[in-house]
Design a protein around this motif. Structure first.
Motif: not given
Length: 129
Positions: A39, A48, A75, A80, A62-63, A44-46, A65
């Motif tokens: 975070y 895995s 999210h 993705s 996935y990635a 933005h976020m990601s 916001t």
């Protein structure tokens, strides 16, 4: 809980399915999944996640916001590994206790009925587990 409390890197400790009876069962990535959740302060976020190394194929990620709305993290998926997630908003009920973040999710099931998921994360300050 404030949005600032979530900023950083989180290591996946557990990814479980919750049965209709409330029982906890192995999740879709096996008994010992690996994963990282990021975070960023800019929104933005990601995420895995994968099966433990050597236990067969299985990856999801996935990635996009994120934002915190009350006790729920939302999210917005921009990219993705699963096409059906792109453009969706994934809602996660969130609980934060010290360096542990628990996210409760609802995932579509093959039978057409939604399945519940529990993802438990630990804040990490270094490399690896």
């Amino acid at each position: 809980m404030r949005a600032a409390d979530l900023i950083g890197t989180w290591w996946l400790e557990a990814y479980c399915s919750i049965g209709e009876d409330g029982g906890v069962h192995e999740g879709p990535l096996g008994a010992d999944p690996c994963g990282l959740l990021f975070y960023a302060a800019d929104g933005h976020m990601s995420v895995s996640m994968m099966r433990a190394p050597g236990t067969g194929p299985g990856f999801m990620g996935y990635a996009g916001t994120w934002e915190l709305c009350g006790r729920q993290v939302i999210h917005r998926v921009l990219v993705s590994s699963h096409d059906y997630l792109v453009g969706t908003r994934q809602h996660r009920d969130a609980e934060l206790a010290d360096d542990r973040l628990t996210l409760h999710a609802v995932a579509p099931a093959a039978s057409g009925r939604a399945g519940r998921r529990l993802l438990r994360w630990r804040r990490t300050t270094g490399v690896g587990r």
